[in-house]
Scaffold this motif. Sequence first.
Motif, short mmCIF file in Angstrom:
data_model
loop_
_atom_site.label_atom_id
_atom_site.label_comp_id
_atom_site.label_asym_id
_atom_site.label_seq_id
_atom_site.Cartn_x
_atom_site.Cartn_y
_atom_site.Cartn_z
N ILE A 6 0.84 -1.20 0.00
CA ILE A 6 0.00 0.00 0.00
C ILE A 6 0.87 1.25 0.00
O ILE A 6 0.62 2.21 -0.74
N ILE A 7 1.91 1.25 0.83
CA ILE A 7 2.81 2.40 0.90
C ILE A 7 3.55 2.59 -0.43
O ILE A 7 3.69 3.72 -0.92
N ARG A 8 3.99 1.50 -1.03
CA ARG A 8 4.73 1.60 -2.31
C ARG A 8 3.88 2.21 -3.41
O ARG A 8 4.40 2.88 -4.31
N ARG A 9 2.58 1.96 -3.36
CA ARG A 9 1.69 2.53 -4.39
C ARG A 9 1.32 3.98 -4.10
O ARG A 9 0.74 4.66 -4.96
N ALA A 10 1.63 4.46 -2.90
CA ALA A 10 1.23 5.81 -2.49
C ALA A 10 2.25 6.84 -2.96
O ALA A 10 3.44 6.56 -3.10
N ARG A 11 1.76 8.05 -3.18
CA ARG A 11 2.61 9.20 -3.46
C ARG A 11 2.05 10.36 -2.65
O ARG A 11 0.98 10.87 -2.94
N ALA A 12 2.79 10.77 -1.62
CA ALA A 12 2.30 11.77 -0.68
C ALA A 12 2.99 13.10 -0.88
O ALA A 12 4.18 13.16 -1.24
N GLY A 13 2.24 14.16 -0.61
CA GLY A 13 2.84 15.49 -0.66
C GLY A 13 3.89 15.67 0.42
O GLY A 13 4.95 16.25 0.19
N LYS A 14 3.59 15.15 1.61
CA LYS A 14 4.52 15.23 2.73
C LYS A 14 4.53 13.92 3.50
O LYS A 14 3.49 13.28 3.66
N VAL A 15 5.70 13.52 3.97
CA VAL A 15 5.81 12.41 4.91
C VAL A 15 6.54 12.92 6.15
O VAL A 15 7.54 13.64 6.05
N PHE A 16 6.00 12.56 7.30
CA PHE A 16 6.57 12.97 8.58
C PHE A 16 7.19 11.73 9.22
O PHE A 16 6.50 10.77 9.55
N VAL A 17 8.51 11.76 9.39
CA VAL A 17 9.27 10.59 9.81
C VAL A 17 9.88 10.83 11.18
O VAL A 17 10.43 11.91 11.45
N SER A 18 9.82 9.83 12.04
CA SER A 18 10.44 9.91 13.36
C SER A 18 11.75 9.13 13.37
O SER A 18 12.02 8.31 12.49
N ALA A 19 12.58 9.38 14.39
CA ALA A 19 13.84 8.67 14.54
C ALA A 19 14.20 8.62 16.01
O ALA A 19 13.79 9.48 16.80
N ALA A 20 14.98 7.61 16.38
CA ALA A 20 15.46 7.50 17.76
C ALA A 20 16.90 7.98 17.90
O ALA A 20 17.38 8.18 19.02
#
Length: 256
Positions: free
Chosen positions: A163-177
Amino acid sequence: MGKKEARIEKLLHIIETHNGITIRDLSVMEGVSELTIRRDLQALEGSQLVNNVRGTVFYNHDENADKSYLLSIATSKHRKEKKSIGAYAAGLIQPGEFVIIDNGSTTEQVAASIPFDAEITVLCYSMNVLNNLYKKPKINLIFCGGNFHHQTLMFECAESLEIIRRARAGKVFVSAAGVHEELGITCSSEYELACKREIIKAGVERILLVDSSKFGKVEPCYFGDLSAFQKVITNKDLPQEWIDYISGKGVELILV
């Protein structure tokens, strides 16, 4: 962070430092009853972070133990900073936009800060993000399910990745440790890697959300470099050397 969460985090550090320590000794060191220590240990034992062997507690060095991330502790740490970061990030979302929100205690605050009447599409895959979105009736919500991980409240499976691979988003918000100059951007658990890497590929604008305590830290699982992101949003406590480093990479730095 509340008193209980702070005490549990301190307990974990003490147990890791000592090669076996009794509940009685922990009680004396912490100035609380043995019953209180036993109650606190239940959370750590349930997460397979420690082993209690007849009243002596050992740190669990098993590679399969999810020992590097307790969501309840992470959520309460730096809460004010995470709320500010999340609120600013949510303000970047445009009406009608399609966005992806990663799992994490900081990205949770993005979901919480999205206005109740926002008309946007959001793809997510963690329970805490979902809980902040499903009551907002104008949001077109896409939830990726699968295997549930209690420590991070994250769902993941092969079908969700498609599902994610087929998506194209204007923005992605990513977290990190962890964010490190040489070793890149890291997270705590291997099962997080695939989703993080795929949403980075799916976003036109990739935005890293981390509070300042994460800089200089390294966690076990690498998923990208700072150059993969156009923006980094963090709090104003970020040391000057990191401000200079991020600016030198050509990445926009936003301090809130």
